[in-house]
Design an enzyme around this catalytic site. Structure first.
Site, PDB file in Angstrom:
ATOM      1  N   HIS A  54       0.710  -1.177  -0.084  1.00 34.27           N
ATOM      2  CA  HIS A  54       0.025   0.070   0.019  1.00 34.27           C
ATOM      3  C   HIS A  54       0.790   1.086   0.028  1.00 34.27           C
ATOM      4  O   HIS A  54       2.186   1.244   0.330  1.00 34.27           O
ATOM      5  CB  HIS A  54      -1.029   0.031   1.162  1.00 34.27           C
ATOM      6  CG  HIS A  54      -0.403  -0.080   2.655  1.00 34.27           C
ATOM      7  ND1 HIS A  54       0.587  -1.145   3.121  1.00 34.27           N
ATOM      8  CD2 HIS A  54      -0.321   0.810   3.677  1.00 34.27           C
ATOM      9  CE1 HIS A  54       0.727  -0.661   4.263  1.00 34.27           C
ATOM     10  NE2 HIS A  54       0.436   0.352   4.613  1.00 34.27           N
ATOM     11  N   HIS A  56       1.295   3.986   2.015  1.00 27.70           N
ATOM     12  CA  HIS A  56       1.954   4.516   3.034  1.00 27.70           C
ATOM     13  C   HIS A  56       3.602   4.416   3.022  1.00 27.70           C
ATOM     14  O   HIS A  56       3.971   3.617   2.496  1.00 27.70           O
ATOM     15  CB  HIS A  56       1.506   3.774   4.349  1.00 27.70           C
ATOM     16  CG  HIS A  56       0.164   4.237   4.809  1.00 27.70           C
ATOM     17  ND1 HIS A  56      -0.709   3.276   5.514  1.00 27.70           N
ATOM     18  CD2 HIS A  56      -0.986   5.111   4.318  1.00 27.70           C
ATOM     19  CE1 HIS A  56      -1.973   3.783   5.853  1.00 27.70           C
ATOM     20  NE2 HIS A  56      -2.131   4.919   4.976  1.00 27.70           N
ATOM     21  N   ASP A  58       5.827   4.215   4.803  1.00 23.09           N
ATOM     22  CA  ASP A  58       6.916   3.069   5.563  1.00 23.09           C
ATOM     23  C   ASP A  58       6.747   1.673   4.994  1.00 23.09           C
ATOM     24  O   ASP A  58       7.208   0.812   5.229  1.00 23.09           O
ATOM     25  CB  ASP A  58       6.596   2.958   7.063  1.00 23.09           C
ATOM     26  CG  ASP A  58       5.032   2.802   7.340  1.00 23.09           C
ATOM     27  OD1 ASP A  58       4.020   3.076   6.599  1.00 23.09           O
ATOM     28  OD2 ASP A  58       4.739   1.755   8.193  1.00 23.09           O
ATOM     29  N   HIS A  59       5.970   1.943   3.811  1.00 23.19           N
ATOM     30  CA  HIS A  59       5.935   0.534   3.048  1.00 23.19           C
ATOM     31  C   HIS A  59       6.366   0.671   1.414  1.00 23.19           C
ATOM     32  O   HIS A  59       7.150   0.127   0.819  1.00 23.19           O
ATOM     33  CB  HIS A  59       4.492   0.060   2.894  1.00 23.19           C
ATOM     34  CG  HIS A  59       3.992  -0.499   4.243  1.00 23.19           C
ATOM     35  ND1 HIS A  59       4.023  -1.846   4.780  1.00 23.19           N
ATOM     36  CD2 HIS A  59       3.723   0.244   5.244  1.00 23.19           C
ATOM     37  CE1 HIS A  59       3.732  -2.062   5.866  1.00 23.19           C
ATOM     38  NE2 HIS A  59       3.379  -0.731   6.386  1.00 23.19           N
ATOM     39  N   HIS A 112      -7.603  -0.474   5.324  1.00 24.32           N
ATOM     40  CA  HIS A 112      -6.478   0.279   5.785  1.00 24.32           C
ATOM     41  C   HIS A 112      -6.177   1.465   4.706  1.00 24.32           C
ATOM     42  O   HIS A 112      -6.055   2.517   5.009  1.00 24.32           O
ATOM     43  CB  HIS A 112      -5.327  -0.726   5.875  1.00 24.32           C
ATOM     44  CG  HIS A 112      -4.229   0.245   6.585  1.00 24.32           C
ATOM     45  ND1 HIS A 112      -4.298   0.455   8.059  1.00 24.32           N
ATOM     46  CD2 HIS A 112      -2.880   0.454   6.148  1.00 24.32           C
ATOM     47  CE1 HIS A 112      -2.871   1.205   8.283  1.00 24.32           C
ATOM     48  NE2 HIS A 112      -2.198   1.195   7.220  1.00 24.32           N
ATOM     49  N   ASP A 135      -0.491  -4.051   5.868  1.00 24.79           N
ATOM     50  CA  ASP A 135      -1.153  -3.621   7.198  1.00 24.79           C
ATOM     51  C   ASP A 135      -2.410  -3.933   7.161  1.00 24.79           C
ATOM     52  O   ASP A 135      -3.479  -3.449   7.875  1.00 24.79           O
ATOM     53  CB  ASP A 135      -0.994  -1.967   7.312  1.00 24.79           C
ATOM     54  CG  ASP A 135       0.378  -1.688   7.625  1.00 24.79           C
ATOM     55  OD1 ASP A 135       1.228  -2.525   7.742  1.00 24.79           O
ATOM     56  OD2 ASP A 135       0.855  -0.413   7.874  1.00 24.79           O
ATOM     57  N   HIS A 174       4.214  -5.509  10.192  1.00 24.79           N
ATOM     58  CA  HIS A 174       4.813  -4.657  11.494  1.00 24.79           C
ATOM     59  C   HIS A 174       4.775  -5.992  12.407  1.00 24.79           C
ATOM     60  O   HIS A 174       3.950  -6.871  12.398  1.00 24.79           O
ATOM     61  CB  HIS A 174       3.833  -3.752  11.745  1.00 24.79           C
ATOM     62  CG  HIS A 174       3.821  -2.451  11.260  1.00 24.79           C
ATOM     63  ND1 HIS A 174       4.819  -1.616  11.274  1.00 24.79           N
ATOM     64  CD2 HIS A 174       3.034  -1.950  10.259  1.00 24.79           C
ATOM     65  CE1 HIS A 174       4.592  -0.510  10.383  1.00 24.79           C
ATOM     66  NE2 HIS A 174       3.507  -0.978   9.627  1.00 24.79           N
TER      67      HIS A 174
END
Length: 262
Positions: A54, A56, A58-59, A112, A135, A174
């Site tokens: 996705h 975001h 941090d991905h 999400h 996530d 995570h």
């Protein structure tokens, strides 16, 4: 098919999926590209693909750098998710290959984010498949409903992912397992499988070891969100439908402050 987890940032996981015969590899959510590339080089593999779950940061935040470091690499991402650096947009049901033996199936698992994709990866017949859930699905938990609804998360978890073969290995985005299981105990205090897995997860973390992979089978036994369709779980949270239970459990998790030990 060999899968290597690469801890990134504070609690993220990136992954390498390796065909051991051909040494071709895919990176999942390589947010720290240099680190992921070092691991790839240590294993003597040739990175061909990036699978982004996705948008975001941090991905997807490492995608542009990965394209600089590995010219010509293909970057996959959800067609409606506006993934940074994406070269190949995928929709639910799209299939592509990493190598002659490893196939990737894209599963749209929204909530999400609107375009979140989970990647179901199969190798040779005798190997258990794997799913990379970003996530959407965590071990014993799920992602916050940032861009979607309880209806969507119910579809993503209790229909799409629950229908995968039970031995499918689950690799999430995570390391949240201990907290997720501590919360799961509050939903189902009598579920012995949850207590057992919590004890195991705490030991893993104390030893500096990861809690991934889980399996679809284990999630169906211990993850309160995956269990929202069960009448006994609905009863525990005072709901009469799976979607209402999903919404209620998420609301409880959002306001739950956790406990230090059990």
């Amino acid at each position: 098919m060999k899968i290597i987890h690469v801890p990134c940032l504070e609690d993220n996981y990136s992954y390498l999926i390796i065909d051991e015969a051909t040494k071709e590899a895919a990176a999942v959510d390589p947010v720290e590209p240099e680190k992921v590339l070092r691991v790839a080089q240590d294993h003597g593999v040739d990175l061909k693909l990036v699978l982004t779950t996705h948008h975001h940061w941090d991905h997807a935040g490492g995608n542009e750098k990965m394209k600089e470091l590995v010219p010509g690499i293909k970057v996959y991402g959800g067609s409606v998710d506006n993934v940074k650096g994406c070269t190949d947009k995928v929709e639910n049901g799209d299939k592509f290959s990493l190598s002659s033996d490893i196939t990737v199936l894209s599963l749209h698992t929204p909530c999400h984010t609107k375009g979140h994709i989970s990647y179901f990866v199969t190798g040779k017949d005798e190997e258990n498949p794997a799913v990379f859930t970003g996530d959407t699905l965590f071990v014993a938990g799920c992602g916050k409903f940032f861009e979607g609804t309880a209806e969507q998360m119910h579809q993503s978890l209790c229909v799409t992912l629950s229908s995968l073969p039970k031995p499918t290995r689950v690799y999430c985005g995570h390391e949240y397992t201990v907290k997720n299981l501590q919360f799961a105990v509050t939903v189902e205090p009598d579920n012995a499988k949850i207590a057992e897995k919590l004890s195991w997860a705490q030991e893993q973390r104390q030893s500096g070891l990861p809690t991934i992979p889980s399996t679809i089978d284990e999630e169906l036994e211990t993850n309160p969100f995956m269990r929202a369709s069960l009448p006994e779980v609905q009863e525990k949270v005072g709901c009469k439908s799976a979607v209402d239970a999903m919404r209620e459990i998420r609301q409880r998790k959002d306001t739950w402050r956790g406990i230090s030990s059990l």
